[in-house]
Design a protein around this motif. Structure first.
Motif, PDB file in Angstrom:
ATOM      1  N   ARG A  56       0.817  -1.208   0.000  1.00  0.00           N
ATOM      2  CA  ARG A  56       0.000   0.000   0.000  1.00  0.00           C
ATOM      3  C   ARG A  56       0.854   1.263   0.000  1.00  0.00           C
ATOM      4  NH1 ARG A  56      -3.314  -2.833   1.689  1.00  0.00           N
ATOM      5  NH2 ARG A  56      -1.693  -3.582   3.053  1.00  0.00           N
TER       6      ARG A  56
ATOM      7  N   SER B  58       0.780   3.686  -3.043  1.00  0.00           N
ATOM      8  CA  SER B  58       0.156   4.997  -2.841  1.00  0.00           C
ATOM      9  C   SER B  58       1.176   6.122  -3.004  1.00  0.00           C
ATOM     10  CB  SER B  58      -0.533   5.066  -1.477  1.00  0.00           C
ATOM     11  OG  SER B  58       0.390   4.905  -0.427  1.00  0.00           O
TER      12      SER B  58
ATOM     13  N   LEU C  15      -4.506  -2.135   7.428  1.00  0.00           N
ATOM     14  CA  LEU C  15      -4.114  -3.149   6.454  1.00  0.00           C
ATOM     15  C   LEU C  15      -2.581  -3.239   6.367  1.00  0.00           C
ATOM     16  CD1 LEU C  15      -6.649  -2.386   3.594  1.00  0.00           C
ATOM     17  CD2 LEU C  15      -6.927  -3.973   5.513  1.00  0.00           C
ATOM     18  N   PRO C  16      -1.992  -4.391   6.111  1.00  0.00           N
ATOM     19  CA  PRO C  16      -2.652  -5.649   5.810  1.00  0.00           C
ATOM     20  C   PRO C  16      -3.332  -6.254   7.044  1.00  0.00           C
ATOM     21  CG  PRO C  16      -0.310  -6.034   6.115  1.00  0.00           C
ATOM     22  CD  PRO C  16      -0.519  -4.542   6.150  1.00  0.00           C
TER      23      PRO C  16
ATOM     24  N   MET D 126     -15.256  -7.456   7.868  1.00  0.00           N
ATOM     25  CA  MET D 126     -14.502  -6.869   6.749  1.00  0.00           C
ATOM     26  C   MET D 126     -15.407  -6.559   5.560  1.00  0.00           C
ATOM     27  SD  MET D 126     -11.441  -6.269   7.601  1.00  0.00           S
ATOM     28  CE  MET D 126     -10.685  -5.940   5.998  1.00  0.00           C
TER      29      MET D 126
ATOM     30  N   LEU E  67     -10.961   0.224   3.256  1.00  0.00           N
ATOM     31  CA  LEU E  67     -10.526   0.602   1.905  1.00  0.00           C
ATOM     32  C   LEU E  67     -10.573   2.111   1.707  1.00  0.00           C
ATOM     33  CD1 LEU E  67     -12.039  -2.159  -0.424  1.00  0.00           C
ATOM     34  CD2 LEU E  67      -9.705  -1.961   0.461  1.00  0.00           C
ATOM     35  N   ASP E  68     -11.556   2.757   2.341  1.00  0.00           N
ATOM     36  CA  ASP E  68     -11.579   4.225   2.278  1.00  0.00           C
ATOM     37  C   ASP E  68     -10.321   4.798   2.912  1.00  0.00           C
ATOM     38  OD1 ASP E  68     -14.057   4.038   1.134  1.00  0.00           O
ATOM     39  OD2 ASP E  68     -15.172   4.620   2.930  1.00  0.00           O
TER      40      ASP E  68
ATOM     41  N   ALA F  23      -7.463   3.291   3.250  1.00  0.00           N
ATOM     42  CA  ALA F  23      -6.323   3.003   2.368  1.00  0.00           C
ATOM     43  C   ALA F  23      -6.282   3.991   1.204  1.00  0.00           C
ATOM     44  CB  ALA F  23      -6.416   1.563   1.848  1.00  0.00           C
ATOM     45  N   GLU F  24      -7.443   4.258   0.624  1.00  0.00           N
ATOM     46  CA  GLU F  24      -7.464   5.223  -0.479  1.00  0.00           C
ATOM     47  C   GLU F  24      -7.002   6.602  -0.014  1.00  0.00           C
ATOM     48  OE1 GLU F  24     -11.131   5.688  -2.745  1.00  0.00           O
ATOM     49  OE2 GLU F  24     -10.494   7.709  -3.319  1.00  0.00           O
TER      50      GLU F  24
ATOM     51  N   ARG G  99      -4.829   7.296   2.025  1.00  0.00           N
ATOM     52  CA  ARG G  99      -3.359   7.377   2.063  1.00  0.00           C
ATOM     53  C   ARG G  99      -2.846   8.158   0.845  1.00  0.00           C
ATOM     54  NH1 ARG G  99      -0.150   3.509   4.532  1.00  0.00           N
ATOM     55  NH2 ARG G  99       1.507   4.769   3.615  1.00  0.00           N
ATOM     56  N   LEU G 100      -3.372   7.789  -0.311  1.00  0.00           N
ATOM     57  CA  LEU G 100      -2.963   8.469  -1.545  1.00  0.00           C
ATOM     58  C   LEU G 100      -3.179   9.971  -1.452  1.00  0.00           C
ATOM     59  CD1 LEU G 100      -2.203   8.505  -4.597  1.00  0.00           C
ATOM     60  CD2 LEU G 100      -4.576   7.920  -5.088  1.00  0.00           C
TER      61      LEU G 100
END
Lengths: 331, 331, 331
Positions: free
Chosen positions: A49, A53, A291-292, A304, A312-313, A315-316, A318-319
């Motif tokens: 990730r 990212s 994550l992981p 999950m 996932l939001d 994680a996104e 992060r970008l």
């Protein structure tokens, strides 16, 4: 020039503009504020990730990411000062930092602790020595804290809960087959307390308290922000009324570097897994994890795959937060 | 949104425009239809051509390729559903696919079979589970088929032979020190039969028949396209009159996962090497191979260095067909 | 089309424009003369500076660098001609070079000698076979010479000393725990002698003479350029009056491939370390090293941290000279 080593060096008033800008990037803000620039990504530990990212974020800003993995595709590095370098390391961080500062406009580093001696590891020497020698901004991609993850977490909390002040944030320890890094747990405490949340840390045993430098900082920040910090070993009370449940596994610091002993201590606590029954105790809380995540170990498939899981939001985000951060530090 | 997992999911009428577009790219068509986009390249196995051709192709389209090698520079991945993840894998494909779908506009995967149990491997679960969870197009960079290689092969056939219909295509097994993946052999059957060629598969022993799912599909496609499919163990008859000779080594499926036994079966068949004497039997055929190729094992130096060897053309066409494919799937 | 395998193939009059252009790039010249092009970086050995400087340089020129590490993320490669490839290598350099020439506009290679047999290694077969088969320019990123380092060194000498002619250049051997590659030492002799410097090579024992092909070439070049070449084992006389001190460790060629014996020969010579006392003998000389450097082994902290240490300048110049070189070879 400013580094981003820990959110402890940044005030809430300084961080919020990064979070606001991250939202704009997510909503489609364009522009390549770092066109033609370069960022070195130095990984002493594996990553999916973080690497993806950062690489994508650097590219979207118009710059180029140089991914370096010392010890694998590059030379081993010495981090101590004044040492006679007759061991494995072929190069000193002074030169690594110096050279990369000549080629790149920022250096991001992932350097996990070594899991031998916490008194050593808690000083975070690797990134601090890099920052000492670098002539460009240094960004922490996870050491004993993970401040980029903090930004992503707080962006996600604000996306789903609005203003974080006074909301109930639960950091729950979970079982895992190995004793993991405390970084994300430390970071969750730091960011939630800085932003005025009522923080409950749920641990299975007092041995799982985090390092006092982070416990104290969280306590102090909670006082300043109007939030609170509570530590409990009671699962039911921790989950009850929660607005946001954040899971993480970590190793017990008193048994740091002794994984067999730690495993015995940890063994009875598999039931700290986040499951649907526990989530039902909350006030319709969102659930997240950096994550992981090992499914059906840290959290069940049911959790999950639930609508309330926003991992996932996060994680996104992060970008987006990293783009905002790099634009601020380098731009 | 559409994946590119196997040419079995794509009709000849859908594939030909990709081949036509590939030729335009090769002839100098410019433009950056994927400017600012990102593609994840996930390699579970090593690669030179695939990595270079995808990276360059992605760049030429204006996008950025993030190269990830799980298990080396990234975490191990679990592909089964519903499992309690207490093994080596730190992360489930659901999250890998979910996260990469947030960062990137397509995910390309190389995942060779495990060479233990063909009944398992023949289901191609890794890429199918990735495709199940991904929210962006998934591209097969070789699993038990290699559809990008198919496009490059058919582009090369059309470049050198014109219309493929009715032309004689020989897929010859060759010896190799290890039992190799059947993917490119399966793929050669699939693409040649789909495009109306008279396909002869030359094998040293019935044990080298390919999996029935591919034999049956090739047979069915040959029927639909006006081509044919013949299996033979006779070298001379196979080469005689050939227009295109395609070499590949692969392991015998009945001895899958038992390399020592397979090696004994394979040992007497070193003479299946493609040499100039065999090529002299053809109708001035072109020769190709997907590469990598062990010289003087699979084909002689004389064959590899002959004007009729178009392996480098096929390799180059990988770049162009993949650009056409990505522009189609993502654009 | 022209390769850059060794400065022996390039005259001083051809190299100086590259150095001049490098200065312009450093001073902020913009432009992307290689927009849309690609360069393959093939690393058979680890790298930090070389990888970062090439990646950033390629990017700044507008092109894309494909980093390949055969044997790790890619296939092993066979370099001999006519061989029956039944060993470890899955692919021949003919195909690697051929394929990369189809995808990329240049191929840069790092291939250290194997440290077994100097009679073999001194022929530099790996890069020479790559150049033989490549259809695009090949650039040496260090084999048994390191010509890009030479350019960076000479750029740095000119930056700090002005015209190099008649200046005193000392190449001093230093101790190191392992017998290292002679490449940078060979290269230092070549470039300093080509540019008219009075070159003194300081070694601890005659066994540390460099290969005669480089000694002879340096001698010949010194004759042509008006410089000189002297070999000495006397530390004090070597340093006295020096304008530029360049340090490097390398293994004794007569004991090549016998590291234990070589270690015994090397052991008494730790005092060849560059320290402040030795530097005080010079004529206010600058000090440099190609890096990586083990501090307090090859040079003391005092030397490395002194104002006269220009190792970082030399490292930075790698970026600029390589941009000038690539623009010249590919543009």
């Amino acid at each position: 020039m400013r580094h981003f080593l820990s959110t402890l060096d940044w005030s809430r008033a300084e961080l919020q503009p990064l979070l606001d800008r991250a939202r704009l990037w997510r909503e489609g803000e364009s522009g390549r504020p770092l066109a033609g620039r370069s960022v070195a990504l130095l990984f002493l530990n594996p990553s999916l990730r973080t690497r993806a990212s950062f690489e994508v974020g650097v590219f979207e800003l118009g710059a180029h990411a140089v991914v370096l993995e010392p010890g694998r595709g590059a030379w081993g590095i010495e981090f101590e000062t004044g040492v006679v370098m007759d061991g494995d390391a072929e190069e000193h961080i002074a030169e690594v930092a110096g050279v990369l500062s000549r080629y790149c406009d920022a250096i991001a580093l992932r350097a996990f602790p070594l899991f031998k001696n916490w008194q050593e590891d808690r000083q975070d020497k690797v990134i601090r020595s890099l920052a000492q020698y670098a002539r460009v901004p240094v960004i922490n991609m996870e050491t004993i804290v993970h401040p980029c993850q903090e930004l992503a977490l707080m962006r996600t909390i604000q996306d789903h809960l609005g203003e974080p002040d006074g909301k109930n944030f639960v950091l729950t320890w979970t079982w895992h087959p190995r004793p993991l890094n405390t970084a994300v747990a430390n970071s969750a405490l730091l960011i939630a307390s800085k932003f005025g949340m009522n923080v409950t840390m749920l641990i299975p045993d007092e041995a799982y308290r985090l390092d006092e430098q982070f416990m104290d900082a969280a306590d102090r920040q909670a006082g300043e922000s109007g939030g609170s910090l509570t530590v409990t070993t009671d699962i039911e009370s921790a989950y009850t009324g929660a607005d946001f449940v954040y899971a993480k596994s970590w190793g017990a610091l008193p048994l740091y570097g002794r994984p067999e002993e730690e495993a015995k201590l940890r063994e009875p606590f598999r039931h700290f897994i986040v499951d649907e029954a526990k989530m039902a105790l909350t006030d319709n809380a969102r659930f997240s994890h950096c994550l992981p995540l090992r499914r059906n170990i840290k959290a069940t498939d049911g959790v999950m795959d639930a609508d309330y899981c926003v991992a996932l939001d996060e994680a996104e985000n992060r970008l987006h937060v990293q783009k905002a951060l790099m634009a601020e530090l380098i731009g």
